[in-house]
Design a protein around this motif. Structure first.
Motif, short mmCIF file in Angstrom:
data_model
loop_
_atom_site.label_atom_id
_atom_site.label_comp_id
_atom_site.label_asym_id
_atom_site.label_seq_id
_atom_site.Cartn_x
_atom_site.Cartn_y
_atom_site.Cartn_z
N ASP A 8 1.86 9.38 -9.49
CA ASP A 8 1.70 10.14 -10.74
C ASP A 8 3.05 10.66 -11.23
O ASP A 8 3.36 10.59 -12.42
N ASP A 9 3.88 11.17 -10.31
CA ASP A 9 5.22 11.65 -10.70
C ASP A 9 6.07 10.49 -11.22
O ASP A 9 6.80 10.64 -12.20
N LEU A 10 6.00 9.34 -10.54
CA LEU A 10 6.78 8.18 -10.98
C LEU A 10 6.31 7.70 -12.36
O LEU A 10 7.13 7.35 -13.22
N LEU A 11 5.01 7.69 -12.58
CA LEU A 11 4.49 7.30 -13.89
C LEU A 11 4.93 8.27 -14.98
O LEU A 11 5.23 7.85 -16.11
N ASP A 12 5.01 9.55 -14.65
CA ASP A 12 5.52 10.54 -15.61
C ASP A 12 6.97 10.24 -15.97
O ASP A 12 7.36 10.34 -17.14
N LEU A 13 7.77 9.86 -14.98
CA LEU A 13 9.16 9.50 -15.24
C LEU A 13 9.27 8.27 -16.12
O LEU A 13 10.10 8.21 -17.03
N ILE A 14 8.42 7.28 -15.86
CA ILE A 14 8.40 6.06 -16.66
C ILE A 14 8.02 6.39 -18.10
O ILE A 14 8.67 5.96 -19.05
N ALA A 15 6.96 7.17 -18.27
CA ALA A 15 6.49 7.53 -19.61
C ALA A 15 7.54 8.34 -20.37
O ALA A 15 7.66 8.21 -21.59
N ALA A 16 8.31 9.15 -19.67
CA ALA A 16 9.35 9.95 -20.31
C ALA A 16 10.46 9.09 -20.90
O ALA A 16 11.22 9.56 -21.76
N ASP A 18 9.94 6.63 -22.81
CA ASP A 18 9.30 6.01 -23.98
C ASP A 18 8.69 4.64 -23.63
O ASP A 18 8.74 3.70 -24.42
N VAL A 19 8.13 4.57 -22.42
CA VAL A 19 7.44 3.36 -21.97
C VAL A 19 5.94 3.65 -22.02
O VAL A 19 5.48 4.67 -21.49
N GLU A 20 5.21 2.76 -22.64
CA GLU A 20 3.76 2.91 -22.70
C GLU A 20 3.16 2.54 -21.34
O GLU A 20 3.53 1.52 -20.76
N ILE A 21 2.24 3.35 -20.85
CA ILE A 21 1.56 3.08 -19.59
C ILE A 21 0.17 2.54 -19.93
O ILE A 21 -0.58 3.17 -20.67
N ARG A 22 -0.14 1.38 -19.38
CA ARG A 22 -1.47 0.79 -19.57
C ARG A 22 -2.09 0.52 -18.20
O ARG A 22 -1.45 -0.03 -17.32
N ARG A 23 -3.34 0.89 -18.07
CA ARG A 23 -4.09 0.62 -16.85
C ARG A 23 -5.06 -0.52 -17.14
O ARG A 23 -5.91 -0.39 -18.01
N GLU A 24 -4.89 -1.62 -16.41
CA GLU A 24 -5.69 -2.83 -16.63
C GLU A 24 -6.12 -3.40 -15.29
O GLU A 24 -5.41 -3.31 -14.30
N ILE A 41 6.46 -1.70 -21.80
CA ILE A 41 5.12 -1.37 -21.32
C ILE A 41 5.11 -1.49 -19.80
O ILE A 41 5.67 -2.44 -19.25
N PHE A 42 4.49 -0.52 -19.15
CA PHE A 42 4.31 -0.59 -17.71
C PHE A 42 2.81 -0.74 -17.45
O PHE A 42 2.02 0.12 -17.83
N TYR A 43 2.45 -1.85 -16.82
CA TYR A 43 1.04 -2.10 -16.49
C TYR A 43 0.75 -1.63 -15.08
O TYR A 43 1.47 -1.98 -14.14
N VAL A 44 -0.30 -0.85 -14.95
CA VAL A 44 -0.82 -0.43 -13.64
C VAL A 44 -2.06 -1.26 -13.39
O VAL A 44 -3.04 -1.17 -14.14
#
Length: 86
Positions: A8-16, A18-24, A41-44
């Motif tokens: 979750d912390d790493l995803l917050d850093l990625i989103a900060a 300006d990378v869109e986070i998508r869960r697929e 875009i970062f796909y989870v």
């Protein structure tokens, strides 16, 4: 702090960054950082293991974030400094 909290912390850093986070759902072996047109875009992969997701997030953060100039929780920094062994 458990692995999911680190993710979750790493995803917050990625989103900060300006990378869109998508869960697929990608069958458990997908996910990661990509660029489509001019958008990052970062796909989870919702079917991937926690360990695989942790590794992909760590790799993306290393590419996107200068971790030497920002505060990271010690557990997060430790994961990033494990030299690829997430």
């Amino acid at each position: 702090m458990d692995q999911q909290q680190v993710i979750d912390d790493l995803l917050d850093l990625i989103a900060a960054e300006d990378v869109e986070i998508r869960r697929e759902s990608m069958g458990g072996t997908g996910g990661g950082l990509c660029h489509l047109k001019k958008k990052a875009i970062f796909y989870v992969d919702t079917e991937a293991s926690v360990e695989e997701t942790l590794q992909l997030c760590g790799e993306a953060v290393k590419r996107l974030v200068d971790t030497e100039i920002i505060y990271l929780r010690p557990q997060v920094r430790q994961v990033l400094e494990q030299d690829g062994a997430f």
